[in-house]
Enzyme design. Structure first.
Site, PDB file in Angstrom:
ATOM      1  N   LYS A 165      -9.646   6.561  27.707  1.00  0.00           N
ATOM      2  CA  LYS A 165     -10.441   5.744  26.788  1.00  0.00           C
ATOM      3  C   LYS A 165     -11.678   5.284  27.532  1.00  0.00           C
ATOM      4  O   LYS A 165     -11.637   5.116  28.757  1.00  0.00           O
ATOM      5  CB  LYS A 165      -9.624   4.509  26.375  1.00  0.00           C
ATOM      6  CG  LYS A 165     -10.136   3.822  25.139  1.00  0.00           C
ATOM      7  CD  LYS A 165      -9.555   4.450  23.896  1.00  0.00           C
ATOM      8  CE  LYS A 165     -10.134   3.835  22.634  1.00  0.00           C
ATOM      9  NZ  LYS A 165      -9.525   4.424  21.445  1.00  0.00           N
ATOM     10  N   GLY A 215      -4.697  -0.144   1.142  1.00  0.00           N
ATOM     11  CA  GLY A 215      -5.919   0.430   1.721  1.00  0.00           C
ATOM     12  C   GLY A 215      -6.154   1.820   1.182  1.00  0.00           C
ATOM     13  O   GLY A 215      -5.554   2.783   1.647  1.00  0.00           O
ATOM     14  N   GLY A 252      -8.577   3.996   1.484  1.00  0.00           N
ATOM     15  CA  GLY A 252      -9.745   4.542   2.181  1.00  0.00           C
ATOM     16  C   GLY A 252      -9.486   5.978   2.597  1.00  0.00           C
ATOM     17  O   GLY A 252      -8.728   6.710   1.940  1.00  0.00           O
ATOM     18  N   VAL A 285      -7.703   7.333   4.916  1.00  0.00           N
ATOM     19  CA  VAL A 285      -6.300   7.686   5.157  1.00  0.00           C
ATOM     20  C   VAL A 285      -5.490   7.562   3.865  1.00  0.00           C
ATOM     21  O   VAL A 285      -4.797   8.495   3.444  1.00  0.00           O
ATOM     22  CB  VAL A 285      -5.694   6.785   6.274  1.00  0.00           C
ATOM     23  CG1 VAL A 285      -4.197   7.001   6.399  1.00  0.00           C
ATOM     24  CG2 VAL A 285      -6.398   7.055   7.604  1.00  0.00           C
ATOM     25  N   GLY A 286      -5.590   6.389   3.215  1.00  0.00           N
ATOM     26  CA  GLY A 286      -4.758   6.096   2.049  1.00  0.00           C
ATOM     27  C   GLY A 286      -4.977   7.038   0.881  1.00  0.00           C
ATOM     28  O   GLY A 286      -4.027   7.526   0.259  1.00  0.00           O
TER      29      GLY A 286
HETATM   30  P1  NAD Z   1     -11.362   3.213   5.758  1.00  0.00           P
HETATM   31  O1  NAD Z   1     -12.370   2.198   6.176  1.00  0.00           O
HETATM   32  O2  NAD Z   1     -11.797   4.513   5.207  1.00  0.00           O
HETATM   33  O3  NAD Z   1     -10.358   2.575   4.683  1.00  0.00           O
HETATM   34  C1  NAD Z   1      -9.768   1.324   4.834  1.00  0.00           C
HETATM   35  C2  NAD Z   1      -9.415   0.799   3.451  1.00  0.00           C
HETATM   36  O4  NAD Z   1      -8.677  -0.407   3.601  1.00  0.00           O
HETATM   37  C3  NAD Z   1     -10.630   0.449   2.592  1.00  0.00           C
HETATM   38  O5  NAD Z   1     -10.379   0.890   1.263  1.00  0.00           O
HETATM   39  C4  NAD Z   1     -10.671  -1.097   2.618  1.00  0.00           C
HETATM   40  O6  NAD Z   1     -11.214  -1.652   1.436  1.00  0.00           O
HETATM   41  C5  NAD Z   1      -9.198  -1.386   2.735  1.00  0.00           C
HETATM   42  N1  NAD Z   1      -8.852  -2.714   3.273  1.00  0.00           N
HETATM   43  C6  NAD Z   1      -9.458  -3.428   4.256  1.00  0.00           C
HETATM   44  N2  NAD Z   1      -8.812  -4.590   4.432  1.00  0.00           N
HETATM   45  C7  NAD Z   1      -7.783  -4.603   3.539  1.00  0.00           C
HETATM   46  C8  NAD Z   1      -6.761  -5.534   3.231  1.00  0.00           C
HETATM   47  N3  NAD Z   1      -6.648  -6.673   3.887  1.00  0.00           N
HETATM   48  N4  NAD Z   1      -5.861  -5.201   2.245  1.00  0.00           N
HETATM   49  C9  NAD Z   1      -5.959  -4.031   1.594  1.00  0.00           C
HETATM   50  N5  NAD Z   1      -6.900  -3.125   1.850  1.00  0.00           N
HETATM   51  C10 NAD Z   1      -7.809  -3.409   2.801  1.00  0.00           C
HETATM   52  O7  NAD Z   1     -10.443   3.405   7.074  1.00  0.00           O
HETATM   53  P2  NAD Z   1      -9.447   4.615   7.385  1.00  0.00           P
HETATM   54  O8  NAD Z   1     -10.149   5.636   8.202  1.00  0.00           O
HETATM   55  O9  NAD Z   1      -8.727   4.993   6.140  1.00  0.00           O
HETATM   56  O10 NAD Z   1      -8.430   3.892   8.386  1.00  0.00           O
HETATM   57  C11 NAD Z   1      -7.440   2.987   7.933  1.00  0.00           C
HETATM   58  C12 NAD Z   1      -6.529   2.619   9.102  1.00  0.00           C
HETATM   59  O11 NAD Z   1      -5.922   3.789   9.633  1.00  0.00           O
HETATM   60  C13 NAD Z   1      -7.220   1.970  10.304  1.00  0.00           C
HETATM   61  O12 NAD Z   1      -6.301   1.059  10.871  1.00  0.00           O
HETATM   62  C14 NAD Z   1      -7.440   3.118  11.263  1.00  0.00           C
HETATM   63  O13 NAD Z   1      -7.516   2.673  12.599  1.00  0.00           O
HETATM   64  C15 NAD Z   1      -6.183   3.916  11.023  1.00  0.00           C
HETATM   65  N6  NAD Z   1      -6.267   5.338  11.350  1.00  0.00           N
HETATM   66  C16 NAD Z   1      -7.225   6.140  10.800  1.00  0.00           C
HETATM   67  C17 NAD Z   1      -7.232   7.505  11.074  1.00  0.00           C
HETATM   68  C18 NAD Z   1      -8.233   8.417  10.424  1.00  0.00           C
HETATM   69  O14 NAD Z   1      -8.057   9.632  10.560  1.00  0.00           O
HETATM   70  N7  NAD Z   1      -9.241   7.922   9.735  1.00  0.00           N
HETATM   71  C19 NAD Z   1      -6.286   8.046  11.953  1.00  0.00           C
HETATM   72  C20 NAD Z   1      -5.299   7.221  12.501  1.00  0.00           C
HETATM   73  C21 NAD Z   1      -5.303   5.866  12.178  1.00  0.00           C
END
Ligand code: NAD
Length: 370
Positions: free
Chosen positions: A77, A177, A179, A181-182
């Protein structure tokens, strides 16, 4: 330097490099934790409050994550001190200077993290040719666009559901969430017959007992609107996603959202941790005692890092998807076998699996003594 010695143990760190260029205002640290399985991959984090200690912890987490994912990569890192929202020219100068300073550090491959993105990785790639998470223009696989982590979560769901005797077709899913991932996890699960009954974002939640049209919700989000704008269903505050009765609950938003004080609200059989550290260790233990299966973050959400490693190897998008499927399925099967055999928490089984892989690799090295 006592600080550095205090933070080391028998797995690492292999190397710590402090980079300072006062003329530019550059202050940064690289921690290469362990490279027994191959050159380390880990993100470059940029923030005004980064610390060397945080870098140590995150580098170790990457050693575990990459080994658990079954990748031929160790963990590392780097952290760069500064506000990531500084003027672009200054940010670019700092990132390029840091990459240049590490041009001979072949044990470390840069990736994006908080405060850096694919453009930052393109600068690093241009300087030293050693970065993942690149824009498509320079050979990157757009992992958030294609849903690499969501694809992995779908396979995690499939293997875990079989273990529980739960049929995915018709299984009720709630996602915190919606976003990158979701929404992709929802898309792949719905394509296999699961029913999305609840979804939330930072502004609220929507619950539809008969099921949400995932494509319609994704379209609405891409227009910049909140999930609460979904027509029909019940509009609730964002915390209410915890109360949605379902078979599969997926946190995909923020850390520490489920803790000892609110875990009793969950009514589910299976949790797939899409976000990083969404549950406290205490909450995971309580659910385990209640018979709820929790697939820990670094096993369930490894699709992104597997995709990044495949990108580095020059693989196609289709090959990356294939690797995510194979690795996540095999790792979850191995983890569940250990849970059943040793009667331990899934997270302890996953850590045991990762550490065993790192030690086995260390034993083959020239100075390996494990
Ligand atoms: P993103 O910013 O695309 O989506 C996050 C979503 O969560 C958004 O829709 C936001 O409105 C929502 N959100 C924020 N706070 C919230 C709350 N308190 N309650 C409900 N929803 C809430 O981010 P992402 O890339 O989807 O990542 C989400 C999580 O997954 C993060 O913790 C990230 O570290 C982890 N992650 C992401 C990846 C990846 O490939 N993108 C891989 C491993 C882990």
């Amino acid at each position: 330097m006592t600080d550095v010695f205090r933070l080391g143990d028998d797995l690492g760190p292999a190397k710590v490099i402090h980079v300072r260029e006062p003329g530019l205002g550059l202050a940064a640290v690289l921690v290469v934790d362990n490279v027994a399985r191959g050159p380390s991959i880990g993100g470059l984090r940029m923030a005004p409050d980064v610390s060397a200690e945080e870098c140590f912890r995150l580098a170790r987490a990457m050693t575990m994550k990459n080994a658990a994912a079954g990748l031929a990569h160790g963990g590392g890192k780097s952290v760069l001190w500064g506000d990531p929202r500084m003027p672009r020219e200054h940010k670019e100068r700092l990132i390029r200077a840091f990459a240049h300073a590490l041009r001979n550090e072949h044990d470390y491959i840069f990736g994006p993290d908080m405060g850096t993105d694919e453009t930052s990785m393109a600068w690093v790639h241009d300087e030293i040719g050693r970065a993942v998470g690149l824009p498509a223009a320079v050979g990157g696989i757009p992992l958030d666009e294609i849903g690499a982590t969501g694809w992995g979560l779908f396979h995690a769901a499939d293997v875990a559901a079989r273990h529980l005797g739960l049929v995915l077709e018709g299984a009720r899913v709630a996602i915190q969430g919606f976003g990158a991932v979701g929404k992709h996890a929802a898309r792949f699960l719905a394509a296999h017959g699961a029913v999305l009954v609840g979804a939330s974002d930072s502004q609220g939640a929507v619950v539809v007992d008969g099921g949400i049209d995932v494509a319609a919700l994704a379209r609405l989000k891409s227009e910049g609107r909140p999930v609460g704008d979904y027509p029909g269903g019940r509009k609730l505050d964002r915390e209410s996603i915890l109360d949605v009765a379902c078979d599969i609950w997926i946190p995909a938003a923020r850390p520490d959202v489920v803790r000892e004080d609110n875990v009793s609200r969950l009514k589910t059989k299976l949790v797939l941790e899409g976000a990083n550290i969404p549950f406290t260790p205490g909450a995971e233990k309580i659910l385990h005692e209640r018979g709820v299966l929790v697939i820990p973050d670094f096993i369930a959400n490894a699709g992104g890092v597997i995709c990044a490693a495949m990108e580095y190897a020059g693989a196609t998008q289709a090959a990356a998807f294939q690797a995510i499927e194979e690795k996540i399925r095999a790792n979850i099967e191995a983890m569940l076998a250990s849970v059943t055999e040793r009667r331990i928490l899934p997270r302890d089984a996953a850590v045991g699996l990762a550490v065993a892989r790192v030690r086995a690799a260390m034993a083959t090295r020239r100075f390996g003594i494990m």
